[in-house]
Design an enzyme around this catalytic site. Structure first.
Site, short mmCIF file in Angstrom:
data_model
loop_
_atom_site.label_atom_id
_atom_site.label_comp_id
_atom_site.label_asym_id
_atom_site.label_seq_id
_atom_site.Cartn_x
_atom_site.Cartn_y
_atom_site.Cartn_z
N TYR A 101 -3.16 -1.30 10.27
CA TYR A 101 -2.91 -1.31 8.67
C TYR A 101 -1.58 -0.77 8.08
O TYR A 101 -1.00 -1.58 7.35
CB TYR A 101 -4.19 -0.34 8.03
CG TYR A 101 -4.30 -0.62 6.40
CD1 TYR A 101 -4.96 -1.78 6.08
CD2 TYR A 101 -3.50 0.17 5.51
CE1 TYR A 101 -4.96 -1.66 4.48
CE2 TYR A 101 -3.59 0.06 4.12
CZ TYR A 101 -4.36 -0.80 3.82
OH TYR A 101 -4.58 -1.09 2.35
N SER A 124 1.02 -1.09 -0.17
CA SER A 124 0.26 -0.14 -0.07
C SER A 124 1.08 1.29 0.09
O SER A 124 2.10 1.31 0.07
CB SER A 124 -0.86 0.07 1.32
OG SER A 124 -1.32 1.23 1.49
P1 NDP Z 1 -12.02 -4.99 -1.54
O1 NDP Z 1 -12.58 -4.74 -0.01
O2 NDP Z 1 -12.71 -4.54 -2.62
O3 NDP Z 1 -11.27 -6.36 -1.32
C1 NDP Z 1 -10.91 -7.12 -0.27
C2 NDP Z 1 -10.95 -8.55 -0.73
O4 NDP Z 1 -10.24 -9.18 0.57
C3 NDP Z 1 -12.17 -9.18 -0.83
O5 NDP Z 1 -11.97 -9.94 -1.80
C4 NDP Z 1 -12.59 -9.95 0.54
O6 NDP Z 1 -13.27 -11.03 0.22
C5 NDP Z 1 -11.05 -10.42 0.85
N1 NDP Z 1 -10.93 -10.70 2.22
C6 NDP Z 1 -10.99 -9.79 3.39
N2 NDP Z 1 -10.77 -10.27 4.46
C7 NDP Z 1 -10.64 -11.79 4.34
C8 NDP Z 1 -10.45 -12.84 4.89
N3 NDP Z 1 -10.39 -12.83 6.29
N4 NDP Z 1 -10.18 -14.07 4.24
C9 NDP Z 1 -10.50 -14.15 2.98
N5 NDP Z 1 -10.37 -13.18 2.04
C10 NDP Z 1 -10.77 -11.95 2.73
O7 NDP Z 1 -10.27 -4.12 -1.40
P2 NDP Z 1 -9.22 -3.85 -2.38
O8 NDP Z 1 -9.44 -4.39 -3.68
O9 NDP Z 1 -8.98 -2.27 -2.43
O10 NDP Z 1 -8.01 -4.38 -1.52
C11 NDP Z 1 -7.41 -5.56 -1.89
C12 NDP Z 1 -5.90 -5.27 -1.27
O11 NDP Z 1 -5.23 -4.11 -1.91
C13 NDP Z 1 -5.76 -5.33 0.04
O12 NDP Z 1 -4.85 -5.94 0.62
C14 NDP Z 1 -5.76 -3.63 0.38
O13 NDP Z 1 -5.00 -3.40 1.78
C15 NDP Z 1 -4.86 -3.27 -0.82
N6 NDP Z 1 -4.94 -1.95 -0.92
C16 NDP Z 1 -5.92 -1.46 -1.72
C17 NDP Z 1 -5.84 0.22 -1.77
C18 NDP Z 1 -7.30 0.67 -2.45
O14 NDP Z 1 -6.93 2.02 -2.55
N7 NDP Z 1 -8.24 0.32 -2.72
C19 NDP Z 1 -4.55 0.88 -1.76
C20 NDP Z 1 -3.69 0.02 -1.19
C21 NDP Z 1 -3.77 -1.17 -1.19
P3 NDP Z 1 -14.57 -11.68 1.23
O15 NDP Z 1 -14.85 -10.39 1.81
O16 NDP Z 1 -15.42 -12.38 0.30
O17 NDP Z 1 -13.85 -12.48 2.15
#
Ligand code: NDP
Length: 266
Positions: A169, A156
């Site tokens: 985070y 991130s």
């Molecule tokens: P989303 O909320 O769209 O996606 C998060 C994903 O993680 C979902 O598919 C969710 O699926 C899954 N997830 C969360 N907790 C669990 C768990 N305990 N077990 C299995 N799966 C899990 O967020 P983003 O696409 O934005 O985030 C994806 C990654 O990118 C993350 O690591 C985030 O920190 C990182 N990121 C995002 C940024 C942004 O601006 N969006 C910036 C920097 C980094 P489900 O709920 O079905 O479990």
């Protein structure tokens, strides 16, 4: 050590061919994970996505299959070690091998540091960082068997910068960069490359909630991002394909910003 003879190659039309390769993406049912899964599927790889939400998993599999990909989903909570192991085993069971792991599942809780409970701290660290360690550890034997592999860890901007509302985070995402370096150093001898991607501010469920909770966030991101826009999950298809293919075989332990220039802006 030279690359395995059956490494994916750049065919003459300039497209990366990942056919015959299998990858797992945690949190692949939406957002950045699905953006990466889409790129890998379009390059011909078989795709196993993992998330807790069965309906989101099914919708993502439908999207990936519509691209002509072999795709499947596993309902898994990556905070549970046994579920990380089962997820990795499922890749070999369903597709016969495992070549690429994308540690993308992530969450956040936005508060000032003095207000977090220990349970909240642990939930964020377990979801974002410990899961990446556990899935990588589980994937290592399968990658050895395949003659090598690629691990892509999602960091991130908060791997680099601080913010008042991101205590656990930021700690998890800073740790992700250091975990990436350690795994890269340990497993280079096994032809496994481990790199991190540092997304800028991307329009997903995670940040839509953040924009509701943090006043002025939307405008601050637009003002600081030289590209003049929020990122889109589709912006991650290209970096996923690059890091999954043989073009990146000599890249190891890096952390690559995909941020529209956000981290270059003074
Ligand atoms: P989303 O909320 O769209 O996606 C998060 C994903 O993680 C979902 O598919 C969710 O699926 C899954 N997830 C969360 N907790 C669990 C768990 N305990 N077990 C299995 N799966 C899990 O967020 P983003 O696409 O934005 O985030 C994806 C990654 O990118 C993350 O690591 C985030 O920190 C990182 N990121 C995002 C940024 C942004 O601006 N969006 C910036 C920097 C980094 P489900 O709920 O079905 O479990």
């Amino acid at each position: 050590m030279s690359a395995p003879a059956d490494s994916p190659t750049f065919p003459t039309n300039g497209r990366v061919d990942l056919s015959g390769r299998t990858f797992v993406v945690t949190g692949g049912n939406g957002g950045i994970g699905l953006g990466m899964a889409t790129g890998l599927a379009q390059a011909g790889a078989a795709v196993l996505i993992a998330g807790r939400n069965a309906a989101k998993n099914a919708a993502a599999v439908k999207t990936l299959k519509a691209l002509g990909a072999k795709a499947a989903a596993v309902e898994a909570d990556v905070t549970v070690q046994a579920e990380c192991r089962a997820l990795i085993e499922a890749a070999s069971d369903k597709f016969g091998r495992l070549d690429i792991l994308v540690n993308n599942a992530g969450t956040t809780i936005r508060k000032q540091p003095q207000h977090y409970t220990l349970e909240e701290w642990k939930l964020v660290l377990d979801t974002n960082l410990t899961s990446a360690f556990l899935c990588s550890q589980a994937a290592y034997p399968a990658m050895l068997e395949a003659g090598g592999g690629k691990i892509i860890n999602i960091g991130s901007m908060l791997s680099i910068f601080g913010a008042s509302f991101t205590g656990p985070y930021g700690a998890s995402k800073g740790g992700m960069v250091q975990l990436t370096k350690s795994l890269a150093c340990a497993w280079a001898k096994d032809n496994i490359q481990v790199n991190a991607v540092l997304p800028g501010w991307i329009d997903t469920e995670l940040t839509r909630q953040g924009r509701k909770e943090i006043a002025g966030l939307h405008e601050r991101v637009l003002a600081r991002t030289p590209a003049g826009r929020w990122g889109d999950p589709a912006d991650f298809a290209g970096i996923a394909v690059f890091l999954a293919g043989s073009a990146s075989d000599f890249l190891n332990g890096t952390a690559i910003p995909v941020d529209g220039g956000y981290s270059s802006q003074g």
